[in-house]
Scaffold this motif. Structure first.
Motif, short mmCIF file in Angstrom:
data_model
loop_
_atom_site.label_atom_id
_atom_site.label_comp_id
_atom_site.label_asym_id
_atom_site.label_seq_id
_atom_site.Cartn_x
_atom_site.Cartn_y
_atom_site.Cartn_z
N GLN A 102 0.86 -1.19 0.00
CA GLN A 102 0.00 0.00 0.00
C GLN A 102 0.90 1.23 0.00
O GLN A 102 1.57 1.51 0.99
CB GLN A 102 -0.87 -0.03 1.26
N HIS A 140 -10.24 11.72 -14.78
CA HIS A 140 -8.96 11.01 -14.88
C HIS A 140 -8.19 11.48 -16.12
O HIS A 140 -6.97 11.65 -16.07
CB HIS A 140 -9.21 9.50 -14.94
N VAL A 157 -2.11 10.60 -4.43
CA VAL A 157 -2.58 9.30 -4.90
C VAL A 157 -2.13 8.21 -3.92
O VAL A 157 -0.99 8.23 -3.44
CB VAL A 157 -1.97 8.98 -6.29
N GLU A 158 -3.01 7.30 -3.62
CA GLU A 158 -2.61 6.11 -2.87
C GLU A 158 -2.64 4.94 -3.85
O GLU A 158 -3.56 4.85 -4.67
CB GLU A 158 -3.58 5.86 -1.70
N SER A 159 -1.63 4.09 -3.80
CA SER A 159 -1.53 2.99 -4.77
C SER A 159 -1.44 1.65 -4.04
O SER A 159 -0.94 1.58 -2.92
CB SER A 159 -0.29 3.16 -5.65
N HIS A 204 -14.32 4.98 2.91
CA HIS A 204 -13.19 5.91 3.03
C HIS A 204 -13.71 7.23 3.58
O HIS A 204 -14.84 7.62 3.32
CB HIS A 204 -12.54 6.17 1.67
N ARG A 255 -12.52 9.09 -3.44
CA ARG A 255 -11.38 8.48 -4.10
C ARG A 255 -11.77 7.95 -5.47
O ARG A 255 -12.80 7.29 -5.62
CB ARG A 255 -10.86 7.29 -3.29
N LEU A 314 -10.83 5.31 -8.51
CA LEU A 314 -10.24 3.97 -8.56
C LEU A 314 -9.77 3.78 -9.99
O LEU A 314 -10.59 3.81 -10.92
CB LEU A 314 -11.30 2.94 -8.17
N ILE A 320 -15.29 5.91 -9.34
CA ILE A 320 -15.12 6.81 -8.20
C ILE A 320 -15.88 6.25 -7.01
O ILE A 320 -16.98 5.69 -7.17
CB ILE A 320 -15.60 8.25 -8.51
N TYR A 358 -3.42 -0.97 -8.62
CA TYR A 358 -4.42 0.08 -8.85
C TYR A 358 -4.10 1.31 -8.02
O TYR A 358 -3.36 1.24 -7.03
CB TYR A 358 -5.83 -0.43 -8.60
N HIS A 359 -4.68 2.42 -8.46
CA HIS A 359 -4.40 3.70 -7.81
C HIS A 359 -5.70 4.33 -7.34
O HIS A 359 -6.75 4.15 -7.95
CB HIS A 359 -3.70 4.65 -8.79
N GLN A 360 -5.57 5.10 -6.29
CA GLN A 360 -6.74 5.84 -5.78
C GLN A 360 -6.36 7.32 -5.65
O GLN A 360 -5.91 7.75 -4.58
CB GLN A 360 -7.19 5.28 -4.44
#
Lengths: 226, 482
Positions: free
Chosen positions: A216, B383, B395-397, B411, B415, B417, B443, B461-463
């Motif tokens: 993460q 996006h 971004v969180e991945s 969440h 976010r 997706l 989303i 994947y990324h958020q």
């Protein structure tokens, strides 16, 4: 959710796109290098290329240290590559080996810490001068030089980058570690993709001994977004 | 006097809990690590045939400060979900639920569920979790109660305001793009507290863990106990919407606000100092039961058989339990005066606030689930702008391996997706999954319950985190904007 927060002074040094990756669902395995033999061979082939350390992403680390006033310091990534070239790959355990392969492949210094107690935002900044850190395998705290680069969580330093690289003993990986943190601070020449790929490569290496490993990469907050 | 008493009780409990906060955090971690409560596995979108299995997200719990008291506006949060899931477990473990015959290995789970570790840890952490979810809601309700309105007047006003709100939700459901799916999603929110086991001798019935009071004979309410009669509308609704009356098959799809509402009743029963609040809350719950039954009668019009619809109509018209609850509250007020009046109204107001949180949260979740294609279209455009460098956001991945299941969660931010490689099944609420592959974008708005399971050897994947301003600008139509 915790975040990697980059302070203005660290950003100005060149910490522009750092990536911090929380890792779980792994167990520490010693003597796991057999699973990585092929990757180690590939890495050694890559390191034979003399240009490996002269790419901008690699030389950017020297520039970062120069900005801190440490012109003669050899960055950790370069030291690792030189060490592998001269003495070959020295296996330690599956997690450390995975990170070393990833770091050498990308000629980058990266941090690896036990993350059991990392429950708050991680801050990357330059030291004010009063901070202390107990280096790995030591029991006495050392005072951090003002202006050097540090990162901390919950008021506890995880690492100090200056004349020498110092990781905190309190966050060292042990055979009981269940959570880990990989930090790729990068430099002014590394993109976030580049730093992310370092973490992803480490995860792929780790997957060979821990098939369910989970990574993460927490959000990075740059000074304009703080 | 009431407020002074409550404040002093809270203060002394706070001091005790504060001293133990580190210890309690460890207890919560230990509780979360009990194997029955470990995160969901790849094949556990529904938990079938094991009423003792209740996946939690122990890793999240490490980062949560359960000492914080949530306002009603934050009961849809992930911390509320985490606390409420644990509370439901703890309250369920106070009831008896026997395994179904022929499920031999379930005795082992029965032993763990009622084992010393789960019971003792649960009892240690319960007050902290209850404080996290209910203390602030109660203190807001206390303030409203102290204004000294007449209890009868308040109950009547609450009933008529809630009837109007329930009607709007019913209309929203009826105009859904996929009524059967959303109806099932709604119905399963109504029963988390009554599916498992029983506090009475019904618990000694084989299979009571799985079917609760309905294990005895849910088909003939005239022979049933008061408890069975009180859940009859739910049994009928489950049947008509194609849901299985099984604890806790739909565990992953309970909204945090639905759990708060249902857990509040049990929380009041834990603490005899809140007995008068319980009387007030019961008045509300009986009003809620009537409103829900009326709504179900309307919603099930085209799916339930005539016999069930007639029965729902009769249940909605039967105000016996509602009148009895109000009579009990009145007699307490008449015996104890202003103190009782404030306490009863506190319980009533708190239950009503929790119900409103649930109805509002379900309505927003329904809007998202129902309009998922529209949300995805807009997300794709957003996006594209990010890809062109016109927008920059943190971004969180994630890198996850095959069958990695993300136990449903919410969440605390909006976010996107974005699938970089691999594939996953994604659940925006109850029902069939969306299959997402490399290049797909979606989303997940703040507080929306969702989960996923990786279906390729690896999924990256990324958020991207979307600020509230950006979300309102792109996803909220001008009419809906605050």
């Amino acid at each position: 959710m915790i975040r990697l927060v980059v302070h203005e002074d660290a950003y100005a040094l060149g910490v522009r796109n750092p990536v911090a990756c929380l890792v779980r669902k792994f167990t520490i395995v010693k003597d796991a290098e057999a699973a990585l033999n092929h990757d180690i061979e590939e890495l050694q082939g890559l390191l034979r290329d003399p240009a490996h350390l002269s790419r901008p992403e690699a030389t950017g680390f020297s520039a970062l240290f120069e900005k801190m006033g440490h012109e003669d310091v050899m960055p950790a990534g370069q030291r690792l590559v030189e060490s592998f070239r001269e003495r070959g790959f020295k296996p330690i355990n599956n997690l450390v080996d995975a990170c070393n392969i990833a770091a050498a492949t990308y000629a980058s210094g990266i941090g690896l810490h036990d993350a059991e107690d990392i429950l708050q935002d991680i801050h990357v900044r330059r030291a004010l001068g009063g901070e202390t850190i107990t280096p790995l395998f030591r029991d006495r705290a050392k005072k951090v030089a003002q202006g050097d680069l540090i990162y901390e969580a919950g008021g506890r330093l995880l690492a100090w980058l200056g004349r020498r690289d110092v990781d905190a003993d309190g966050f060292k990986i042990t055979e009981n570690s269940r959570y880990a943190l990989i930090v790729a601070l990068g430099n002014a020449n590394t993109t976030s993709e580049y730093n992310r790929h370092i973490c992803q490569l480490a995860l792929r290496m780790l997957k060979k001994s821990c098939s369910g490993v989970y990574g993460q990469m927490i959000p990075t907050i740059l000074p304009a977004e703080i | 006097m009431t407020n002074e008493l409550s404040r002093s009780l809270f203060a002394s409990e706070d001091a005790a809990l504060e001293g133990d906060s580190r210890q309690l955090k460890e207890y919560i971690n230990e509780y979360s690590n009990i194997p029955l409560f470990e995160p969901a596995h790849g094949d556990e979108v529904l938990i079938i045939g094991n009423p003792y299995r209740r996946p939690l997200r122990g890793n999240d719990h490490r980062f949560i400060d359960f000492g914080v008291r949530l306002p009603a506006s934050e009961l849809s949060s992930n911390t509320s979900l985490a606390a409420n899931r644990m509370l439901l477990n703890i309250y369920d473990s106070q009831k008896l639920g026997l395994p179904s015959p022929g499920t031999g290995s379930r005795w082992e789970h029965f032993g763990v569920f009622y084992g010393r570790a789960a019971r003792l840890l649960g009892e240690h952490i319960r007050p902290l979790l209850e404080g996290h979810v209910f203390a602030r809601v109660e203190s807001e309700a206390e303030a409203a109660a102290a204004r000294g309105l007449d209890a009868d007047f308040t109950i009547e006003a609450v009933a008529s305001q809630c009837a109007a709100r329930q009607q709007r939700l019913t209309q929203q459901l009826l105009s859904s793009n996929d009524l059967p799916r959303q109806l099932a999603f709604y119905v399963l929110q109504l029963a988390p507290d009554v599916l498992f086991g029983s506090a009475s001798d019904v618990g000694l019935t084989p299979g009571s863990a799985r079917r609760g009071s309905a294990a005895v004979d849910g088909s003939d309410p005239s022979k049933g106990t008061a408890v069975m009669r009180s859940i009859r509308h739910l049994v009928l609704a489950f049947e008509a919407s194609g849901l299985e009356w099984e604890a806790h098959r739909y565990w992953q799809f309970y909204l945090p606000t639905a759990l708060s509402l249902r857990n509040y009743h049990a929380a009041l029963r834990q603490d005899h100092r809140r007995a008068l609040r319980l009387a007030g809350a019961r008045c509300f719950f009986e009003v809620e039961r009537r409103l829900t039954t009326e709504a179900l009668r309307t919603l099930l019009e085209n799916v339930a058989d005539e016999r069930a619809l007639d029965e729902l109509e009769r249940l909605a018209e039967d105000r016996g339990a509602e009148m009895a609850a109000q009579a009990a509250a009145r007699s307490l007020i008449s015996a104890y005066g202003r103190h009782a009046s404030e306490e009863v109204l506190t319980g009533l107001n708190a239950a009503r606030a929790l119900w409103e949180s649930f109805v509002n949260a379900f309505s927003v979740q329904l809007e998202w689930c129902d309009g998922i294609s529209r949300y995805r279209d807009i997300a794709r455009g957003l996006h594209d702008r990010m890809e062109r460098g016109e927008l920059s956001v943190p971004v969180e991945s994630f890198v996850e391996q095959v069958t990695e299941r993300s136990t449903t969660h919410v969440h605390d931010d909006h976010r996107m997706l974005v699938i970089e490689s691999g594939s996953m099944d994604f659940w925006p609420g109850y029902g069939d999954a969306l299959h997402l592959e490399a290049g797909d974008v979606a989303i997940v708005p703040k507080d929306m319950l969702h989960g996923s399971v990786v279906t390729s050897p690896e999924c990256v994947y990324h958020q991207p985190l979307v600020s509230n301003e950006m979300f309102v600008e792109h996803f909220v139509t001008p009419v809906e904007r605050p």
